[in-house]
Scaffold this motif. Sequence first.
Motif, PDB file in Angstrom:
ATOM      1  N   LEU A   4      71.380  13.606 118.866  1.00  0.00           N
ATOM      2  CA  LEU A   4      71.980  12.873 119.971  1.00  0.00           C
ATOM      3  C   LEU A   4      70.994  11.867 120.545  1.00  0.00           C
ATOM      4  O   LEU A   4      71.361  10.737 120.887  1.00  0.00           O
ATOM      5  N   LEU A   5      69.720  12.261 120.647  1.00  0.00           N
ATOM      6  CA  LEU A   5      68.736  11.341 121.203  1.00  0.00           C
ATOM      7  C   LEU A   5      68.522  10.136 120.297  1.00  0.00           C
ATOM      8  O   LEU A   5      68.148   9.065 120.761  1.00  0.00           O
ATOM      9  N   GLY A  62      70.871   8.615 118.770  1.00  0.00           N
ATOM     10  CA  GLY A  62      71.996   7.695 118.833  1.00  0.00           C
ATOM     11  C   GLY A  62      73.165   8.053 117.934  1.00  0.00           C
ATOM     12  O   GLY A  62      74.035   7.221 117.712  1.00  0.00           O
ATOM     13  N   LEU A  63      73.219   9.263 117.448  1.00  0.00           N
ATOM     14  CA  LEU A  63      74.365   9.648 116.624  1.00  0.00           C
ATOM     15  C   LEU A  63      75.531  10.003 117.553  1.00  0.00           C
ATOM     16  O   LEU A  63      75.333  10.457 118.670  1.00  0.00           O
TER      17      LEU A  63
END
Lengths: 246, 210
Positions: free
Chosen positions: A112-113, A115-116
């Motif tokens: 998540l970090l 950018g997914l």
Amino acid sequence: MAAAAAQISKKRKFVADGVFYAELNEFLTRELAEDGYAGVEVRNTPTRTEIIIRATHTQNVLGEKGRRIRELTTLVQKRFRFAENTVELYAERVQNRGLCAIAQAESVKYKLLNGLAVRRACYGVVRFVMESGAKGCEVVVSGKLRAARAKAMKFGDGFMIHSGQPTRDFITTAVRHVLLRQGVLGIKVKIMLDSDPSGRQGPKNPLPDVITILEPKDETFISEPVSQDFGRPAEPVAAAPEVEAQ
Amino acid sequence: MSKFVVDHMEDGMHEWCVLEYNHMIMVVGKENMYFTSLSDACLATMPEELKRANCLKEGVLDLPGVDSKDICLLDPSATEPLKPEDADTFKYFLFGGILGDDPPRDRTKELRKLGFAGRHLGPVQMSTDTAVNVTKRVVVDKVPLDEIPFMDNPEVYFSKHESVSLPFRYIADIKEVSTADGQKKTVRKPIMPPGMLQLIKKDSERSLDF
């Protein structure tokens, strides 16, 4: 720990051990998060204290020629005031990181970090966990995204139990926080292990409500009456008719 | 007829807000719906259906011809619940146009500071369109608050593997259905704005922005 010189009461000793483990675990979680840290074990021997760090990327934990792990050893030794050479750190690779909830929670966090999309990150992890042989997996991402209301997005597959003693035996959980500008997002990963008779990748005993019905044993054909005295080891059949005749 | 005022407190007119505001217009009628504190950017990007209602750039206190004493703020931390008799005391019902956190960050205090009388709609946070719907049922349809069927924290399933749980209170739409084997079953669904479920599903395709 290093206050072994003075005699501590048993209660204080256990509390101190617990506090030591808690602080060590918290420190290593923050320090080794990117190396797939998955837990620590502390073994107390009379001469030294052994600390075994379980991680997925042991190479990073060891560092170049063992440099990083030596630095960590010095840190632990100085912080907890161990005497020289009384504490040793070992790094151990996690056997199956697909079944380790901590490693998977960190994996979701980093995806998540980087950018997914939330759905892609979570489904990817769920699929990996199920391929590693888990019985069930659930990933929950909860919190408030920008321009939306707070909600909890749940992604799961397989079989999951929620209550009772089997939850303590079969389920591993991990919680991680992702700090955003507006607040914090919570990641929860729950993995239900399959029972493994060898004990390596799951608990030895199966779920309590699983019933295996065994095939009936082949019956030996009995041609004539036979008596068997259960007090002594069974007599050979030839001796039996003799007993009967009397 | 009671009027409903929503003070837009988000930056920009997000799709979530558009769906909720449209739902409010559907419930109470466009003449009774006021949206205040809309920035120029919001007014420019607002869809036409929303502009049918009364859209204003001014804040709540600057509304033309409106006396602060006639405004009732719907505030979760108010001491009194909303009652049907409040329709006679107040002419305008004010809501914070907030996309809420869980646990709530109490952004309604921005409006509370302006000194309006307050009423609450229960202990659980609601979406703004649910709050408008509940207020309309209490003051216009004269239904007491405890007779409105609610459901808390509904879980919406998009597939066998994916679901979303919303930590808010919604009005429950209760329907009797007959199942395949002829049995009667009561189905409760949360009343949500049209198009909201697709938007929630699309939300999980977003990535985080920092």
